[in-house]
Structure formats: structure tokens, C-alpha cells
Design a protein around this motif. Structure first.
Motif, mmCIF file in Angstrom:
data_model
loop_
_atom_site.group_PDB
_atom_site.id
_atom_site.type_symbol
_atom_site.label_atom_id
_atom_site.label_comp_id
_atom_site.label_asym_id
_atom_site.label_seq_id
_atom_site.Cartn_x
_atom_site.Cartn_y
_atom_site.Cartn_z
ATOM 1 N N LEU A 71 0.805 -1.220 0.000
ATOM 2 C CA LEU A 71 0.000 0.000 0.000
ATOM 3 C C LEU A 71 0.843 1.277 0.000
ATOM 4 O O LEU A 71 0.295 2.373 0.015
ATOM 5 C CB LEU A 71 -0.927 0.002 1.227
ATOM 6 C CG LEU A 71 -1.980 -1.109 1.279
ATOM 7 C CD1 LEU A 71 -2.665 -1.135 2.638
ATOM 8 C CD2 LEU A 71 -2.998 -0.933 0.158
ATOM 9 N N GLU A 72 2.169 1.111 0.022
ATOM 10 C CA GLU A 72 3.109 2.236 0.043
ATOM 11 C C GLU A 72 2.912 3.117 1.268
ATOM 12 O O GLU A 72 2.871 4.348 1.184
ATOM 13 C CB GLU A 72 3.013 3.045 -1.254
ATOM 14 C CG GLU A 72 3.354 2.224 -2.476
ATOM 15 C CD GLU A 72 3.207 2.987 -3.780
ATOM 16 O OE1 GLU A 72 2.660 4.115 -3.785
ATOM 17 O OE2 GLU A 72 3.620 2.447 -4.811
ATOM 18 N N ILE A 73 2.781 2.448 2.418
ATOM 19 C CA ILE A 73 2.640 3.116 3.711
ATOM 20 C C ILE A 73 3.508 2.376 4.720
ATOM 21 O O ILE A 73 4.038 1.306 4.427
ATOM 22 C CB ILE A 73 1.163 3.115 4.193
ATOM 23 C CG1 ILE A 73 0.627 1.675 4.253
ATOM 24 C CG2 ILE A 73 0.301 4.008 3.317
ATOM 25 C CD1 ILE A 73 -0.755 1.516 4.821
ATOM 26 N N LYS A 74 3.625 2.925 5.924
ATOM 27 C CA LYS A 74 4.326 2.243 7.016
ATOM 28 C C LYS A 74 3.293 1.673 7.972
ATOM 29 O O LYS A 74 2.418 2.398 8.464
ATOM 30 C CB LYS A 74 5.233 3.219 7.783
ATOM 31 C CG LYS A 74 6.372 3.774 6.972
ATOM 32 C CD LYS A 74 7.428 2.730 6.768
ATOM 33 C CE LYS A 74 8.614 3.348 6.032
ATOM 34 N NZ LYS A 74 9.568 2.376 5.603
ATOM 35 N N VAL A 75 3.387 0.369 8.221
ATOM 36 C CA VAL A 75 2.500 -0.289 9.170
ATOM 37 C C VAL A 75 3.379 -0.965 10.212
ATOM 38 O O VAL A 75 4.213 -1.802 9.877
ATOM 39 C CB VAL A 75 1.594 -1.338 8.487
ATOM 40 C CG1 VAL A 75 0.657 -1.980 9.509
ATOM 41 C CG2 VAL A 75 0.799 -0.718 7.351
ATOM 42 N N ARG A 76 3.178 -0.587 11.454
ATOM 43 C CA ARG A 76 3.970 -1.153 12.554
ATOM 44 C C ARG A 76 3.033 -1.681 13.628
ATOM 45 O O ARG A 76 1.923 -1.179 13.794
ATOM 46 C CB ARG A 76 4.892 -0.092 13.138
ATOM 47 C CG ARG A 76 5.936 0.376 12.145
ATOM 48 C CD ARG A 76 7.021 1.183 12.816
ATOM 49 N NE ARG A 76 8.091 1.471 11.895
ATOM 50 C CZ ARG A 76 8.248 2.618 11.255
ATOM 51 N NH1 ARG A 76 7.398 3.595 11.441
ATOM 52 N NH2 ARG A 76 9.268 2.786 10.429
#
Length: 89
Positions: A71-76
Motif C-alpha cells: 500500500l506504500e505506507i508504514k505499518v507497525r
């Protein structure tokens, strides 16, 4: 076990759907969710319950990082107790 998922990235269609779909696929329940858009950037925090997931925490972390890349995001993700300890004054 409860955990906090944080999502940050440039706003675009499908972020909430993509992250929540992945959590559902991993059998992770969303207990609470907060999101906002600030100057074109999407931010979201999700309180999750991992009790029903059969995956180890490290595997969940890898799966969420992978959906973030898609998704071209940062998921943490962090265990709730660690998140709470880091944000307690």
C-alpha cells in the motif's frame, strides 16, 4: 494479547480497507480505531486483539509490514504493554 498497530503514509484510497482486510485474514480483531488526515498524510492507530490468531507475533509483524509495502505506507505493530510503557510520563 493486545497490540497497537500504527499506520502512516500519504493519503490514498484503500488504506483502511487494506489494513483491516489483512487483520481479518490473520484472525485479528479490531477493538478500537482512530484515524485522521493531516496535510495529505494519513495516520491511524488500531487497538487489536491477537488472541484468536494462530501466528506468532513476529509473523504478524512481517505480514503487516508486507501489506504496508503493497500500500506504500508504514505499518507497525507493538505489544500494548510496550506501547503503554513508551508513552507513560
Amino acid at each position: 494479547m493486545k497490540a497497537i498497530v500504527t499506520v502512516i503514509g500519504k493519503d490514498r484510497v484503500g488504506i483502511v480497507a487494506g489494513v483491516s482486510k489483512k487483520l481479518s485474514d490473520l484472525n485479528i480483531n479490531i477493538n478500537d480505531i482512530s484515524q485522521t488526515i493531516m496535510e495529505g498524510y494519513f495516520t491511524m492507530m488500531v487497538l487489536c486483539d491477537l488472541s484468536y490468531s494462530e501466528l506468532e507475533f513476529s509473523q504478524v509483524k512481517e505480514e503487516l509490514a508486507a501489506v504496508g509495502e503493497e500500500l506504500e505506507i508504514k505499518v507497525r505493530i507493538q505489544r500494548q504493554e510496550i506501547f503503554d510503557a513508551m508513552h507513560t510520563l
